[in-house]
Design a protein around this motif. Structure first.
Motif, PDB file in Angstrom:
ATOM      1  N   LEU A   1      -3.898   6.326  -0.780  1.00 11.77           N
ATOM      2  CA  LEU A   1      -2.527   6.673  -0.402  1.00 11.77           C
ATOM      3  C   LEU A   1      -1.579   5.490  -0.579  1.00 11.77           C
ATOM      4  CD1 LEU A   1      -0.888   9.052   0.680  1.00 11.77           C
ATOM      5  CD2 LEU A   1      -1.301   8.169   2.982  1.00 11.77           C
ATOM      6  N   VAL A   2      -1.994   4.312  -0.175  1.00 13.40           N
ATOM      7  CA  VAL A   2      -1.169   3.107  -0.350  1.00 13.40           C
ATOM      8  C   VAL A   2      -0.917   2.852  -1.837  1.00 13.40           C
ATOM      9  CG1 VAL A   2      -1.174   0.583  -0.097  1.00 13.40           C
ATOM     10  CG2 VAL A   2      -1.821   2.036   1.830  1.00 13.40           C
ATOM     11  N   THR A   3      -1.961   2.976  -2.641  1.00 14.06           N
ATOM     12  CA  THR A   3      -1.823   2.748  -4.077  1.00 14.06           C
ATOM     13  C   THR A   3      -0.864   3.755  -4.699  1.00 14.06           C
ATOM     14  OG1 THR A   3      -4.052   1.827  -4.174  1.00 14.06           O
ATOM     15  CG2 THR A   3      -3.095   2.558  -6.254  1.00 14.06           C
ATOM     16  N   LEU A   4      -0.975   5.023  -4.311  1.00 16.09           N
ATOM     17  CA  LEU A   4      -0.054   6.036  -4.826  1.00 16.09           C
ATOM     18  C   LEU A   4       1.373   5.786  -4.350  1.00 16.09           C
ATOM     19  CD1 LEU A   4      -2.257   9.239  -4.570  1.00 16.09           C
ATOM     20  CD2 LEU A   4      -1.502   8.059  -6.656  1.00 16.09           C
ATOM     21  N   GLY A   5       1.538   5.282  -3.143  1.00 15.56           N
ATOM     22  CA  GLY A   5       2.870   4.913  -2.656  1.00 15.56           C
ATOM     23  C   GLY A   5       3.493   3.823  -3.508  1.00 15.56           C
ATOM     24  N   ILE A   6       2.684   2.843  -3.877  1.00 16.62           N
ATOM     25  CA  ILE A   6       3.163   1.771  -4.758  1.00 16.62           C
ATOM     26  C   ILE A   6       3.517   2.341  -6.122  1.00 16.62           C
ATOM     27  CG2 ILE A   6       2.469  -0.352  -5.961  1.00 16.62           C
ATOM     28  CD1 ILE A   6       0.766  -0.907  -3.365  1.00 16.62           C
ATOM     29  N   TYR A   7       2.700   3.265  -6.602  1.00 17.03           N
ATOM     30  CA  TYR A   7       2.973   3.896  -7.895  1.00 17.03           C
ATOM     31  C   TYR A   7       4.294   4.664  -7.863  1.00 17.03           C
ATOM     32  CZ  TYR A   7       2.135   6.414 -12.248  1.00 17.03           C
ATOM     33  OH  TYR A   7       2.238   6.921 -13.506  1.00 17.03           O
TER      34      TYR A   7
END
Length: 126
Positions: free
Chosen positions: A11-17
């Motif tokens: 989820l954090v990685t997708l938020g950054i994306y």
């Protein structure tokens, strides 16, 4: 939930994306260069390249993260995988002149996950 830590890293990685994608839109509005054009502004080209590079690495990162969680443990996957978004933040903030340390951090995460998955797979067949 069986893998809450890996889900959090995802989820954090997708938020950054999403933030990196939004930056491309922001730069497009600022430079008044709309799709499908991808050139005409150095700033736009840098934003698009940063976003494209992240897309290229997500294809490898997500399977490695989840295979590591499944074959090893949720904690090991989350610890190794948490370096990826940290590296991507650094990469995006410092692209193009100082992005190399961010790239190396995320690459280390991918390599560590790959080795952990390989180790876990070998152990599971023995």
């Amino acid at each position: 939930m069986e893998f809450p830590l890996s889900a959090t890293v995802t989820l954090v990685t997708l938020g950054i994306y999403f933030r990196v994608l939004a930056n491309v839109s922001k730069v497009r509005a600022k430079t008044d260069i709309w799709g499908p054009a991808t050139s005409g502004s150095y700033e736009l080209e840098c934003a698009i390249r940063s976003q494209t590079n992240m897309t290229e690495h997500l294809v490898m990162f997500f399977p490695l993260l989840w295979l590591c969680a499944f074959l090893n443990s949720d904690l090991s996957a989350a610890v190794l995988g948490s370096l990826f978004p940290v590296g991507r933040i650094f990469y995006a903030r410092h692209y193009p002149t100082g992005h190399r340390p961010g790239f190396l951090i995320q690459l280390f995460s991918e390599i560590a996950l790959f080795l952990a998955v390989s180790f876990g797979l070998v152990l599971s067949v023995m």
